[in-house]
Design an enzyme around this catalytic site. Structure first.
Site, PDB file in Angstrom:
ATOM      1  N   HIS A  85       0.862  -1.194   0.000  1.00  0.00           N
ATOM      2  CA  HIS A  85       0.000   0.000   0.000  1.00  0.00           C
ATOM      3  C   HIS A  85       0.891   1.235   0.000  1.00  0.00           C
ATOM      4  O   HIS A  85       2.005   1.221   0.544  1.00  0.00           O
ATOM      5  CB  HIS A  85      -0.908  -0.004   1.240  1.00  0.00           C
ATOM      6  CG  HIS A  85      -1.960   1.058   1.193  1.00  0.00           C
ATOM      7  ND1 HIS A  85      -1.713   2.352   1.540  1.00  0.00           N
ATOM      8  CD2 HIS A  85      -3.247   1.021   0.791  1.00  0.00           C
ATOM      9  CE1 HIS A  85      -2.821   3.071   1.371  1.00  0.00           C
ATOM     10  NE2 HIS A  85      -3.761   2.280   0.911  1.00  0.00           N
ATOM     11  N   GLU A 133      -3.611   3.448  -7.128  1.00  0.00           N
ATOM     12  CA  GLU A 133      -4.033   4.551  -6.256  1.00  0.00           C
ATOM     13  C   GLU A 133      -3.050   5.713  -6.400  1.00  0.00           C
ATOM     14  O   GLU A 133      -1.946   5.651  -5.847  1.00  0.00           O
ATOM     15  CB  GLU A 133      -4.010   4.117  -4.787  1.00  0.00           C
ATOM     16  CG  GLU A 133      -5.001   3.076  -4.409  1.00  0.00           C
ATOM     17  CD  GLU A 133      -5.232   3.072  -2.896  1.00  0.00           C
ATOM     18  OE1 GLU A 133      -6.387   3.092  -2.490  1.00  0.00           O
ATOM     19  OE2 GLU A 133      -4.252   3.078  -2.136  1.00  0.00           O
TER      20      GLU A 133
HETATM   21  O1  G3P Z   1      -6.487   2.008   0.871  1.00  0.00           O
HETATM   22  C1  G3P Z   1      -7.422   2.932   0.438  1.00  0.00           C
HETATM   23  C2  G3P Z   1      -6.877   4.231   0.154  1.00  0.00           C
HETATM   24  O2  G3P Z   1      -5.551   4.499   0.276  1.00  0.00           O
HETATM   25  C3  G3P Z   1      -7.745   5.286  -0.364  1.00  0.00           C
HETATM   26  O3  G3P Z   1      -8.040   6.087   0.730  1.00  0.00           O
HETATM   27  O4  G3P Z   1      -9.348   7.650   2.007  1.00  0.00           O
HETATM   28  O5  G3P Z   1      -8.931   8.086  -0.408  1.00  0.00           O
HETATM   29  O6  G3P Z   1     -10.481   6.261   0.263  1.00  0.00           O
HETATM   30  P1  G3P Z   1      -9.265   7.078   0.637  1.00  0.00           P
END
Ligand code: G3P
Length: 214
Positions: A85, A133
């Protein structure tokens, strides 16, 4: 769609969120799982919600201190684990070792990456799924599917070029059912999200809203 809710170290009640995950999962076509802190895995798994670890280390039983052993995570009730992550980055060799450790223990794996180029490398490690992400959108409430749709589409292509069987999740800023639908429209097989549920005043209502259009 797979909806993986990462509780990070947010000060929510992990058992209450897990009970909501279990109930909303039961009443919807989506598959929903929750990833609490390591110390909460067992209590969360006891709710019957699909439970994931946030991390495992590339180690085996033995002389290791302060690590998270894949078999220990399974003993606590986890069915899968995040690896690499953005808030728990690993060197490539360690990400590979963590995938191998998770496989050895029978955990499903999602390897995270920042961008499509890294998604290709993550897919080459042979996980069950990868998750793209963009770090700058994490926790912003601005969904990646809206702010940077090309990232999701390019990640889907990058993973398919390496292994068409590897599913691609997307994450960062996802908080509504429309965001989940947009992610699916871009070719994503699921979403990885945190603050939209973990920081919500009513996590159960937030989960219900996420699956409502599915
Ligand atoms: O692991 C999920 C993540 O990093 C996204 O976080 O708070 O933007 O949904 P968020």
């Amino acid at each position: 769609m797979f909806i993986l809710v990462n509780l990070k170290t947010y000060p929510c009640d992990p058992v209450a969120v897990a009970e909501a995950v279990r109930d909303v999962d039961d009443g919807s076509d989506a598959r929903i799982a929750v990833a609490p802190q390591a110390a909460h895995l067992e209590r969360v798994a006891e709710t019957g919600a699909e439970t994931w670890a946030q991390h495992v280390d590339p180690i085996d039983h033995g002389s290791n201190t302060g690590h998270s052993l894949a078999e220990g995570v399974v003993d606590a009730g986890a069915a899968g684990t995040l690896i690499n992550h953005s808030e728990r980055r690993l060197k490539l060799a360690d990400a590979d070792g963590a995938v191998r450790a998770a496989e050895r223990a029978g955990l499903e794996t999602v390897v995270c990456a920042n961008n499509p180029a890294q998604i290709g490398a993550a897919a080459a490690l042979g996980p069950d799924a990868v998750a793209v992400e963009p770090p700058e959108l994490i926790g912003t409430g601005t969904p990646v599917s809206q702010a940077d749709p090309d990232v999701v589409e390019d990640a889907v292509d990058a993973a398919a070029n390496v292994d068409p069987d590897v599913a691609v999740l997307c994450g960062a800023g996802i908080s509504t059912g429309d965001d989940v639908v947009a992610a699916a429209d871009l070719g994503s097989g699921g979403v990885l999200l945190a603050s939209g549920v973990a920081k919500a005043d009513d996590p159960r209502a937030a989960l219900e809203e996420l699956v409502e259009p599915l």
